[in-house]
Design a protein around this motif. Structure first.
Motif: not given
Length: 218
Positions: A196-218
């Motif tokens: 990825p480029n910088a924007e691709g990595y940003r989208q990966l980080a955003e998707a992981l943030t959402a997944l982690i929050r969901k997995a915590q019950g958030g």
């Protein structure tokens, strides 16, 4: 006058049983296909240590250090995210490297994104799967939860290798199956054919943030 359609057939106990069984089967199928319960991880406090473990996709090849997904994930979440990505590493090498990092950093969560170089070198996928299984087991033995990222096999129709889903299901892991495939099949999000480029990595980080929050019950 309406034609006589004959008397209604009463619902016998056997018919009721069949109807109930069909209804139950439909509900179960709907649940499996569309309403899968997300896998859970322990809640993470601000500043909790997250080990981002992998190869060049974790290191951030193709972007500046501050644009790597671990750096962006730290900014988005407030966690202390350790970038433990080594470009060019195969999963067998990662398996040997992981124990020392777990001891040194004692993470509460490991984001595991590994195996891409195994594909590039055409290594046995069964061995790659076994190495990922052992990484998950090591992380849990050190008290860490694991989030798994599926890495796509390149081809006419790129998709994450099927064994990632097998590992996720066996260990009941939160699993990011499609995000890397989506990024690496979009030219505007890539720095080269496999990163990825910088924007691709940003989208990966955003998707992981959402997944982690969901997995915590958030």
């Amino acid at each position: 006058m309406k034609p006589n359609s004959g008397p209604a057939i009463p619902l016998t106990p056997i018919r009721l049983l069949i109807r109930s069984a069909l209804l139950l089967a439909g509900l179960v199928l709907f649940s499996l296909l569309g309403c899968k319960t997300p896998e859970r991880i322990a809640p993470l406090a601000p500043g909790a240590v997250v080990l981002a473990f992998g190869d060049s996709l974790t290191y951030g090849t193709g972007a500046k250090e501050e644009a790597s997904y671990p750096a962006v994930l730290q900014a988005l979440t407030g966690f202390t995210v350790v970038n433990a990505g080594v470009p060019g590493e195969i999963s067998a090498e990662g398996l040997r490297r992981l124990p020392a990092l777990l001891k040194a950093h004692r993470p509460q969560l490991v984001v595991l994104c590994h195996g891409g170089n195994d594909f590039l070198r055409r290594l046995d996928p069964r061995q790659t799967e076994a190495n990922l299984q052992k990484m998950v087991e090591l992380a849990r033995a050190h008290g860490a939860d694991v989030v798994l990222v599926g890495v796509p096999q390149f081809g006419l129709f790129p998709r994450a290798a099927p064994f990632y889903e097998s590992v996720a299901e066996k260990h009941r892991l939160p699993y990011a199956e499609e995000i890397l495939t989506d990024i690496l099949t979009e030219r505007s999000l890539k720095s080269d054919p496999i990163h990825p480029n910088a924007e691709g990595y940003r989208q990966l980080a955003e998707a992981l943030t959402a997944l982690i929050r969901k997995a915590q019950g958030g």
